[in-house]
Design a protein around this motif. Structure first.
Motif, PDB file in Angstrom:
ATOM      1  N   GLN A 151       0.832  -1.204   0.000  1.00 39.68           N
ATOM      2  CA  GLN A 151       0.000   0.000   0.000  1.00 39.68           C
ATOM      3  C   GLN A 151       0.868   1.257   0.000  1.00 39.68           C
ATOM      4  O   GLN A 151       0.561   2.237  -0.692  1.00 39.68           O
ATOM      5  N   GLN A 218      -9.504   6.264  -2.383  1.00 39.41           N
ATOM      6  CA  GLN A 218      -9.889   4.861  -2.273  1.00 39.41           C
ATOM      7  C   GLN A 218      -8.806   3.999  -2.898  1.00 39.41           C
ATOM      8  O   GLN A 218      -8.413   4.185  -4.053  1.00 39.41           O
ATOM      9  N   GLU A 221      -8.743  -2.425  -4.944  1.00 44.85           N
ATOM     10  CA  GLU A 221      -8.895  -3.692  -4.228  1.00 44.85           C
ATOM     11  C   GLU A 221      -7.720  -4.620  -4.497  1.00 44.85           C
ATOM     12  O   GLU A 221      -7.303  -5.387  -3.627  1.00 44.85           O
ATOM     13  N   SER A 222      -7.156  -4.507  -5.700  1.00 47.18           N
ATOM     14  CA  SER A 222      -6.018  -5.364  -6.043  1.00 47.18           C
ATOM     15  C   SER A 222      -4.783  -5.031  -5.216  1.00 47.18           C
ATOM     16  O   SER A 222      -3.907  -5.876  -5.017  1.00 47.18           O
ATOM     17  N   SER A 224      -5.047  -3.323  -2.035  1.00 53.15           N
ATOM     18  CA  SER A 224      -5.354  -3.333  -0.612  1.00 53.15           C
ATOM     19  C   SER A 224      -5.918  -4.656  -0.120  1.00 53.15           C
ATOM     20  O   SER A 224      -5.739  -5.021   1.042  1.00 53.15           O
ATOM     21  N   GLY A 226      -9.025  -5.150   0.232  1.00 48.50           N
ATOM     22  CA  GLY A 226     -10.375  -4.844   0.698  1.00 48.50           C
ATOM     23  C   GLY A 226     -11.097  -3.989  -0.330  1.00 48.50           C
ATOM     24  O   GLY A 226     -10.496  -3.134  -0.977  1.00 48.50           O
ATOM     25  N   GLU A 227     -12.405  -4.225  -0.472  1.00 46.15           N
ATOM     26  CA  GLU A 227     -13.172  -3.472  -1.472  1.00 46.15           C
ATOM     27  C   GLU A 227     -13.298  -2.003  -1.089  1.00 46.15           C
ATOM     28  O   GLU A 227     -13.311  -1.123  -1.941  1.00 46.15           O
ATOM     29  N   TYR A 228     -13.383  -1.753   0.210  1.00 42.85           N
ATOM     30  CA  TYR A 228     -13.610  -0.386   0.669  1.00 42.85           C
ATOM     31  C   TYR A 228     -12.528   0.013   1.671  1.00 42.85           C
ATOM     32  O   TYR A 228     -12.763   0.067   2.879  1.00 42.85           O
ATOM     33  N   ASP A 229     -11.334   0.271   1.153  1.00 48.45           N
ATOM     34  CA  ASP A 229     -10.227   0.769   1.963  1.00 48.45           C
ATOM     35  C   ASP A 229      -9.892   2.181   1.509  1.00 48.45           C
ATOM     36  O   ASP A 229      -9.737   2.439   0.309  1.00 48.45           O
TER      37      ASP A 229
END
Length: 711
Positions: A151, A218, A221-222, A224, A226-229
């Motif tokens: 990240q 945002q 997802e690839s 993080s 998570g879908e909502y990070d």
């Protein structure tokens, strides 16, 4: 509906009581005693604690709780921009003291004390309650300490590619003095050590985040997992700010934000062109006097003192923040996260049959629209059909707030192009909508609409629409009157009433009001409507006094009124007199209330409650029992000095008996029975949350309306 008084549960302490009054100098009128009144500013500030309580309520869906937190933050911003700024102005130039007798200096001191408590509660709610709960639900807002190596690499690339190219860091030295800081903008103060390429010794630098940059990022997802990070822009700036100062050592980076006075003051009588004067004022609004400094809790004291000195602020104007300095930016997450399970259930607004033929529909009888449960479409359709109907001769309308890309504006422009006589009263001084309304006025004028900027010295806050249509040999007037704005967006989240009618007397009154606003007409006599600044104030007091007379004669006296705020001294004194005579008074006041209920011998027959729920309570309704022949008015005006005495407002009667029953049932009795979203104002100025006792069924006024009007 029953209005049984349930037991109450103590809530957070409200604004302190009034300052001690010198007992040696008894006031001539005992009802002018400052001890009988609460401070309007402090009462308004306290409303935000009730909003924040919604964010802490586990029965509210999680992302809706996040939205309440953000609302409490934006409300606080506006409070400092307007109300605190007004207090500073009063302190500098002197104004008559309000009924509570508090000096501006005292009010400002208490504002600081109460705001410090509110800010602490806001960030405690975010850090300890909402953020962990969201993370558990799969919506993560990641702090720098939580970033994985992957990240961090992605965010570094994001910083270099998307953020760094639009930044212009400014090192502070004799050639680069402290820059102007825009109101409510995100900034980073950077502490440096070392020398740059020119040999200049580094000390401090300011990095301003351009408004074009998103404050919430945002993560893919690839990257993080998570879908909502999400990550705050302020975190990215703080983490990688050293890349802006190669060769120097960054000792610290601290976000800060300054809130400035945003109250535009234009002397209508001293300017030849209000629109031009307002444009000049708007150009400098973002750099007016500083009111408040928010800064990272970790910022060293010497840096804080430097900032305070540059903003000309005292020590008590700084608020140290344990988190992002602009919490309301988190509201973006609400729209980004597609999780219906974390939001209020959707509902279908009601739409009356026959809206494709609005003139026939209204001619059949008066129509009451109760927003947001009833759709705003009938109002839009009326204007749209009027624009196209060859029998329509004229359209007249007031516009205070309309929202971006308003369909109403497009219909009015089309009406003018179709040869209708279109007159629009645009209030240029609608707070924070001034720029939008200037653009709106320009567009309308370019299309041939006659635009009127209201009345010199008075804001036009009335909500009126008049359509004149030829029907055979006669002209008929179709009227819409409302308690809210002509704004399709707020009609989905504000509770408001709208009345559609062809009543001849109301139509003639509205016609006369438009004549008065667009011309130079003298004061006019109206048959049905009450009007500020001429008859609404006197009309309200006269009806309160009539209830007092009924009570003194041994007849039941009863007043129920709903509004957003109350502070007009004569109205409050009239209510005290009515209470002393035995009139039973219930006031449903969402925000500021300067009346002190429950004072023995003075206001022990007055009860005040505030409803805070899913929708913003906004309708104004006044009901007077009148010994069995009740008077019921809806209005655009609160019982504030400004609304009753310094604005153009309307109060309109509900003449249809069945509609009058609906208005009272839905907006008064229903709200008096609420024991889930209601707060009661006590004599000492504190609010307590009402909770149902064992003998009372739980009741939510808004929930009942959703079930019965939209179910």
């Amino acid at each position: 509906m029953s209005a049984t008084r349930p037991r109450v549960q103590k809530a957070a302490k409200s604004a302190r009581g009034p300052e001690p009054v010198d007992a040696s100098s008894e006031p001539v009128d005992p009802l002018r005693d400052p001890a009988l009144y609460l401070n309007r500013e402090l009462s308004q500030l306290d409303f935000n604690f009730r909003v924040l309580a919604q964010a802490q309520d586990e029965s509210v869906p999680l992302l809706e709780r996040l939205k309440y937190l953000c609302i409490a933050c934006t409300n606080l911003d506006e409070f400092f921009e307007i109300r605190a700024a007004t207090m500073h102005h009063a302190q500098d130039f002197g104004v008559p003291l309000p009924p509570d007798g508090l000096t501006p200096a005292t009010v400002l001191k208490r504002i600081h004390e109460r705001t410090a408590q509110l800010v602490e509660a806001q960030y405690s709610c975010w850090n300890q309650v909402l953020r962990p709960a969201m993370s558990e639900a799969g919506v993560r807002v990641l702090g720098r300490e939580q970033w994985t190596a992957r990240q961090t690499r992605w965010l570094r690339a994001y910083f270099r590619d998307e953020v760094m190219p639009v930044l212009s860091p400014l090192g502070l030295d004799p050639a680069h003095p402290f820059p102007k800081i825009l109101n409510k903008s995100l900034n980073i103060v950077v502490v440096l050590k070392g020398k740059d390429a020119f040999g200049r010794v580094g000390n401090l630098a300011i990095v301003r985040a351009p408004r074009s940059l998103p404050r919430i990022i945002q993560l893919p997802e690839s990257i993080s997992g998570g879908e909502y990070d999400f990550v705050f822009l302020s975190s990215v700036l703080s983490e990688f700010v050293h890349e802006l100062f190669p060769g120097m050592d960054v000792k610290g980076a601290y976000q800060f934000r300054v809130t400035r006075n945003s109250e535009l003051i234009v002397d209508d009588e001293e300017v030849e062109n209000l629109a031009l004067a307002l444009r000049d004022e708007l150009a400098g609004r973002g750099y007016l006097r500083a009111m408040r400094l928010e800064i990272s809790a970790k910022c060293p004291k010497p840096i804080v003192r430097t900032l305070l000195q540059n903003f000309d602020l005292p020590e008590n104007a700084v608020y140290r923040i344990d988190g992002p300095v602009n919490l309301n930016r988190i509201s973006q997450i609400f729209d980004l996260v597609q999780r219906p399970d974390l939001k209020f259930p959707t509902f279908q607004q009601r739409l009356p049959k026959g809206t494709d033929a609005m003139f026939e529909l209204i001619a059949d009888g008066d129509i009451l629209l109760h927003h947001p449960f009833d759709s705003f479409v009938p109002v839009l359709e009326l204007i749209k059909q009027a624009a196209e109907d060859p029998n329509v001769l004229a359209i007249k309308q007031t516009l205070y707030r309309t929202g971006k890309d308003s369909g109403i504006v497009e219909h009015l422009i089309q009406a003018a192009r179709n040869g209708k006589d279109v007159t629009v009263v645009v209030e240029l001084r609608a707070r924070f909508d001034e720029e939008a309304n200037l653009g709106l006025a320009d567009r309308l004028q370019e299309a041939g609409v006659q635009v009127v900027y209201g009345v010199v010295g008075y804001k036009t806050h009335a909500k009126m629409l008049l359509v004149v249509r030829r029907e055979g040999r006669k002209l008929r007037r179709y009227v819409h009157l409302g308690t809210g704005n002509y704004h399709a967006g707020t009609a989905r989240v504000y509770t408001d009433f709208g009345l559609l009618t062809t009543d001849p007397d109301i139509g003639n009154d509205v016609h006369l009001l438009f004549q008065q606003m667009s011309g130079l007409a003298p004061a006019i006599g109206l048959k049905r409507l009450l009007q500020s600044p001429f008859t609404l104030h006197a009309g309200v007091i006269a009806r309160i006094e009539r209830e007092t007379a009924h009570a003194k004669a041994g007849r039941p006296g009863r007043i129920v009124a709903k509004m957003n705020a109350l502070n007009e001294p004569q109205v409050m004194r009239a209510l005290y007199v009515a209470s002393q005579a035995g009139v039973q008074i219930d006031l449903i006041i969402r925000g500021a209330c300067a009346l002190r209920p429950g004072v023995p011998g003075v206001s022990d027959n007055i009860r005040v409650r505030s409803i805070v729920g899913r929708f913003l309570e906004h309708h104004r309704v006044y009901w007077f029992a009148n010994d069995g022949e009740p008077d019921l008015f809806c209005a655009s005006a609160d019982w504030l000095e400004r609304n009753l005495l310094r604005r153009v407002e309307t109060g309109f009667p509900i003449l249809d008996p069945e509609i009058a029953v609906r208005v009272r049932s839905e907006s008064l009795d229903n709200y008096l029975a609420d024991n889930l979203n209601a707060w009661e104002l006590r004599e000492d100025g504190t609010y307590v949350k009402i909770v149902p006792d064992g003998d009372t069924m739980p009741h939510s006024a808004q929930g009942w309306l959703l079930a019965h009007l939209c179910g």
